[in-house]
Design a protein around this motif. Sequence first.
Motif, short mmCIF file in Angstrom:
data_model
loop_
_atom_site.label_atom_id
_atom_site.label_comp_id
_atom_site.label_asym_id
_atom_site.label_seq_id
_atom_site.Cartn_x
_atom_site.Cartn_y
_atom_site.Cartn_z
N LEU A 3 65.59 27.73 3.02
CA LEU A 3 64.37 27.11 2.81
C LEU A 3 63.40 27.80 3.59
O LEU A 3 63.04 27.75 4.74
N MET A 28 60.53 22.78 -5.85
CA MET A 28 61.81 22.25 -6.51
C MET A 28 61.72 21.93 -7.79
O MET A 28 62.40 21.42 -8.61
N ARG A 29 60.26 21.84 -8.43
CA ARG A 29 59.69 21.38 -9.57
C ARG A 29 60.18 20.08 -9.97
O ARG A 29 60.71 19.64 -11.08
N LEU A 47 67.23 15.67 -3.55
CA LEU A 47 67.11 17.18 -4.19
C LEU A 47 67.95 17.97 -3.37
O LEU A 47 68.75 18.87 -3.80
N LEU A 48 67.86 17.91 -2.05
CA LEU A 48 68.62 18.85 -1.19
C LEU A 48 70.13 18.58 -1.22
O LEU A 48 71.06 19.67 -1.24
N GLN A 72 71.11 29.34 -7.58
CA GLN A 72 70.03 29.35 -6.65
C GLN A 72 70.32 28.68 -5.39
O GLN A 72 70.55 27.91 -5.31
N LEU A 123 70.82 19.82 -5.10
CA LEU A 123 70.91 21.58 -5.24
C LEU A 123 71.29 22.35 -4.09
O LEU A 123 71.72 23.62 -4.41
N PRO A 133 70.64 23.96 -1.24
CA PRO A 133 70.02 25.26 -0.88
C PRO A 133 70.73 25.67 0.57
O PRO A 133 71.04 24.87 1.25
N TRP A 187 65.11 28.98 -1.78
CA TRP A 187 63.76 28.41 -2.29
C TRP A 187 62.49 28.61 -1.29
O TRP A 187 62.81 28.61 -0.26
#
Length: 291
Positions: A137, A109-110, A128-129, A85, A132, A134, A88
Motif C-alpha cells: 500500500l 480501492m474504489r 477490503l484488505l 493487483q 483484495l 494487497p 495500490w
Amino acid sequence: MPEHLLDHVRPYLSRDPEERIAYIRAPRWIGHQVARDAHRRLAELLPRPPSLRTQGLMLLGPYANGKTMIAERFAVEHLRTASKQKVWIVQTREGAGLGHFYASILQAMRAPIGERNVGRKAEQVDHLLASLKPKVLIFDEFHNALRGRARDIEAIFAFLRRIGRQYDIAPVLIGEVAVYDFVNATSEMASRFDLLSVPRWHYDEDYLTLLDSLESALPLARISDLSDERLARTIFSLSEGLIGEIVTIVTKAAIAAIRSGAERITKACIDELHYISISHRRNSALRESLL
C-alpha cells in the motif's frame, strides 16, 4: 538526419507543430539513477516471504521532485505483468483525523464512502484488505495525515503496524521531511521503515546527463546543447534542483522553440519565458500586480 534525437523521437519531426507540442507536453518517465534505485527497492516488496512484521519504505524528498511519478510507474508496471493487483496507491486526503485517512483508502480501492462513522469506515477498510489481499500500500502525500491530533496520528501509525501483522502488507510512505520526523520519533516505528531519499539535484555530471537525456527526447530539429555550461547553469538556477521544475522549464522552452521556428533551445529562449523560481513566487512582481 538529426543524430541528437532518440530513434523513436525522430519521426515526430515530420509531424505538424501542434502534434509535436502535444508529444512534448506528455508525461514521460525519466530513468535517472535515484529513480531506478527506488523502483528496484519497491519491486523487492512484492516477492518477499510472508511476515508478521513487514518492513515498509519511506520515499521522501522535496515537492516537485518526481516521487509520485516513481510510485505510479512502479504500480503501472505491476498491473501490466500481474495476474492480480497487489499494489495500490492511496492519495492521502487533506484534512486531519482517522476519518479522512480511512476515506483515502476506500477511495483508492474504489469503494463507496457512505459512512461517516469512523468505526464503520475502519470495518470497511478491513473487509477490503482481507478480500483484495494487497502486498503493498503506497500512501502518497502521507504528510497530509500528520496534521491532526496526536491521538489520531498514533492511531494511523498503529494501523500501519497492524496491516503488516494481520494482512502481510508492506506500507510505503511518500512525502516531505515531516514524515521522517514523525516515523523516527519512536524507535519502534523507526525500525519498521527504510528510507529512500529523493533529494534535490546537484550541479554535477548526473545533472548534465539528465539534460542530455531530455534533449534527446524532444523533437527539435536543431541541437540545443542543454548541457553547455551557460545554458545548464541557467536551467539549474531557475529550477532550484527540482526535477519537476527542470522538466517544466525545458518543456516550455522547447514549445517556444517550435512556435518561433528556432527549432532549438537557447538561453535567450529561456530568458523570454520570464520563469519565476518556486522560492521567489511569493514576492514576485506578478503577484504584486494582483493586489
